[in-house]
Design a protein around this motif. Structure first.
Motif, mmCIF file in Angstrom:
data_model
loop_
_atom_site.group_PDB
_atom_site.id
_atom_site.type_symbol
_atom_site.label_atom_id
_atom_site.label_comp_id
_atom_site.label_asym_id
_atom_site.label_seq_id
_atom_site.Cartn_x
_atom_site.Cartn_y
_atom_site.Cartn_z
ATOM 1 N N LYS A 221 0.814 -1.223 0.000
ATOM 2 C CA LYS A 221 0.000 0.000 0.000
ATOM 3 C C LYS A 221 0.848 1.274 0.000
ATOM 4 O O LYS A 221 0.290 2.371 -0.036
ATOM 5 C CB LYS A 221 -0.929 0.011 1.226
ATOM 6 C CG LYS A 221 -1.897 -1.173 1.276
ATOM 7 C CD LYS A 221 -2.833 -1.176 0.085
ATOM 8 C CE LYS A 221 -3.850 -2.316 0.187
ATOM 9 N NZ LYS A 221 -4.738 -2.351 -0.995
ATOM 10 N N HIS B 145 2.518 3.917 -1.666
ATOM 11 C CA HIS B 145 2.534 4.429 -3.038
ATOM 12 C C HIS B 145 3.888 4.998 -3.439
ATOM 13 O O HIS B 145 4.231 5.022 -4.624
ATOM 14 C CB HIS B 145 1.450 5.499 -3.204
ATOM 15 C CG HIS B 145 1.581 6.656 -2.284
ATOM 16 N ND1 HIS B 145 1.124 6.623 -0.970
ATOM 17 C CD2 HIS B 145 2.151 7.887 -2.461
ATOM 18 C CE1 HIS B 145 1.375 7.786 -0.401
ATOM 19 N NE2 HIS B 145 1.997 8.569 -1.285
ATOM 20 N N ASN C 189 -3.232 6.478 -4.209
ATOM 21 C CA ASN C 189 -3.345 7.827 -3.639
ATOM 22 C C ASN C 189 -3.711 8.811 -4.745
ATOM 23 O O ASN C 189 -2.849 9.511 -5.293
ATOM 24 C CB ASN C 189 -2.021 8.236 -2.973
ATOM 25 C CG ASN C 189 -2.170 9.481 -2.118
ATOM 26 O OD1 ASN C 189 -3.184 10.178 -2.194
ATOM 27 N ND2 ASN C 189 -1.173 9.778 -1.308
ATOM 28 N N ASP D 252 -5.003 11.621 -4.717
ATOM 29 C CA ASP D 252 -4.837 13.041 -4.391
ATOM 30 C C ASP D 252 -3.375 13.461 -4.345
ATOM 31 O O ASP D 252 -3.070 14.601 -3.968
ATOM 32 C CB ASP D 252 -5.494 13.346 -3.035
ATOM 33 C CG ASP D 252 -6.998 13.125 -3.070
ATOM 34 O OD1 ASP D 252 -7.600 13.372 -4.134
ATOM 35 O OD2 ASP D 252 -7.564 12.691 -2.051
ATOM 36 N N TRP D 253 -2.476 12.575 -4.740
ATOM 37 C CA TRP D 253 -1.041 12.883 -4.714
ATOM 38 C C TRP D 253 -0.612 13.343 -6.100
ATOM 39 O O TRP D 253 -0.640 12.553 -7.061
ATOM 40 C CB TRP D 253 -0.255 11.655 -4.280
ATOM 41 C CG TRP D 253 1.159 11.934 -3.865
ATOM 42 C CD1 TRP D 253 1.596 12.943 -3.076
ATOM 43 C CD2 TRP D 253 2.313 11.157 -4.231
ATOM 44 N NE1 TRP D 253 2.959 12.866 -2.908
ATOM 45 C CE2 TRP D 253 3.422 11.774 -3.597
ATOM 46 C CE3 TRP D 253 2.516 10.021 -4.989
ATOM 47 C CZ2 TRP D 253 4.718 11.283 -3.720
ATOM 48 C CZ3 TRP D 253 3.797 9.527 -5.115
ATOM 49 C CH2 TRP D 253 4.891 10.144 -4.495
#
Length: 239
Positions: free
Chosen positions: A39, A41, A71, A73-74
C-alpha cells in the motif's frame, strides 16, 4: 522490525542505488519493499522512475497507474504518468496527466515546466507531421524531373519526348514520394506504440497472488469438447 519498517529500509536502499546511477539494483530493492508493504505508493513511484531510467516504459506506466490508484490526491502520481507518456512521445496524454497533477498542486513549478515542455514537443511533432508529405511530394517531383532531363540530354535515343509521358513520369514519382512518407509515418507510429508493449516477465510485475478460483476456472475451461458432450448425454439420460 515490522514489515512497514523493513519496506522503508528497502526504499532507502533503492534511493541510494539511484543516487549511484544503478537503477536495476534500485528496482530490486523497491520490489522487495512493495512485497512487504503493497500500500506504500511512494515505493511504486520510485520504482516507476527507476523503470524509466532503463526504458521499461510499460512497467513504468503500470507503476504510475498504481500510484494514482493508491493515492489519487497525490500530484506526483500524475507527474510520473506524464513522464512515461512524454518519454514515449504521447505528448497529448502527457499534457492531460500533468494538468491533472497541477490541478492538485497549483504552485508546483516542476509540473508547470513539464506541461510547457510537452506543449512545445507536441507543436514540433504536429509541424513535422504536416511538413512530411510535402517533402515526399517534392522529392518525388525532383526525381521525376531529373529522370526526364537525363533522358533528354544524356540518352542517345530519348524515350520521354512526349509532354504526356513527361507529366506521367513526374506524377508517378510524386505519388511514390507521398507513399514513402505515408509508410514512414506508419512505421514511426508503430514504433511509438511498441514502446508501451509489455516486456518479457522480468519478475517486477504485480505482486498480487493469483486467485485460486480463477485458476480452477481456467483449468475447467480446458476440458475437451468430447468430455462436454458426454456430460450432456448423461444429463439427458437422467432426464
Amino acid at each position: 522490525m515490522n514489515n512497514k519498517e523493513k519496506a522503508e529500509e528497502e526504499k532507502e536502499l533503492g534511493n541510494e542505488c539511484m543516487k549511484s546511477h544503478n537503477p536495476t539494483e534500485a528496482i530490486l530493492h523497491y520490489t522487495t519493499g512493495i512485497k512487504l508493504d503493497k500500500k506504500e505508493h511512494r515505493l511504486y513511484s520510485n520504482r516507476c522512475f527507476a523503470f524509466l531510467q532503463i526504458q521499461q516504459f510499460y512497467l513504468a506506466l503500470q507503476d504510475a497507474e498504481t500510484v494514482i490508484k493508491l493515492n489519487p490526491d497525490w500530484p506526483k502520481g500524475y507527474y510520473r504518468k506524464g513522464e512515461v507518456q512524454f518519454c514515449t512521445e504521447n505528448y497529448e496524454e502527457a499534457i492531460r496527466s500533468y494538468e491533472t497533477g497541477l490541478a492538485l498542486d497549483n504552485a508546483n513549478e516542476g509540473i508547470q515546466q513539464a506541461i510547457n515542455k510537452s506543449k512545445q514537443k507536441l507543436e514540433e511533432y504536429i509541424k513535422a507531421k504536416r511538413r512530411l508529405p510535402w517533402m515526399g511530394l517534392a522529392f518525388g517531383v525532383l526525381v521525376g524531373i531529373t529522370l526526364i532531363l537525363a533522358d533528354h540530354f544524356v540518352a542517345e535515343n530519348p524515350m520521354l519526348e512526349s509532354m504526356v509521358l513527361r507529366c506521367l513520369v513526374v506524377s508517378v514519382f510524386a505519388s511514390l514520394g507521398l507513399l514513402a512518407t505515408w509508410l514512414y509515418s506508419y512505421m514511426l507510429q508503430l514504433q511509438r506504440s511498441s514502446l508501451l508493449d509489455p516486456p518479457a516477465d522480468l519478475g517486477f510485475g504485480s505482486t498480487e497472488p493469483k486467485c485460486n478460483g480463477t485458476t480452477e476456472k481456467t483449468k475447467n475451461s480446458k476440458k475437451s469438447p468430447s468430455a462436454e458432450r458426454r456430460r450432456s448425454q448423461r444429463k439427458c439420460t437422467k432426464t
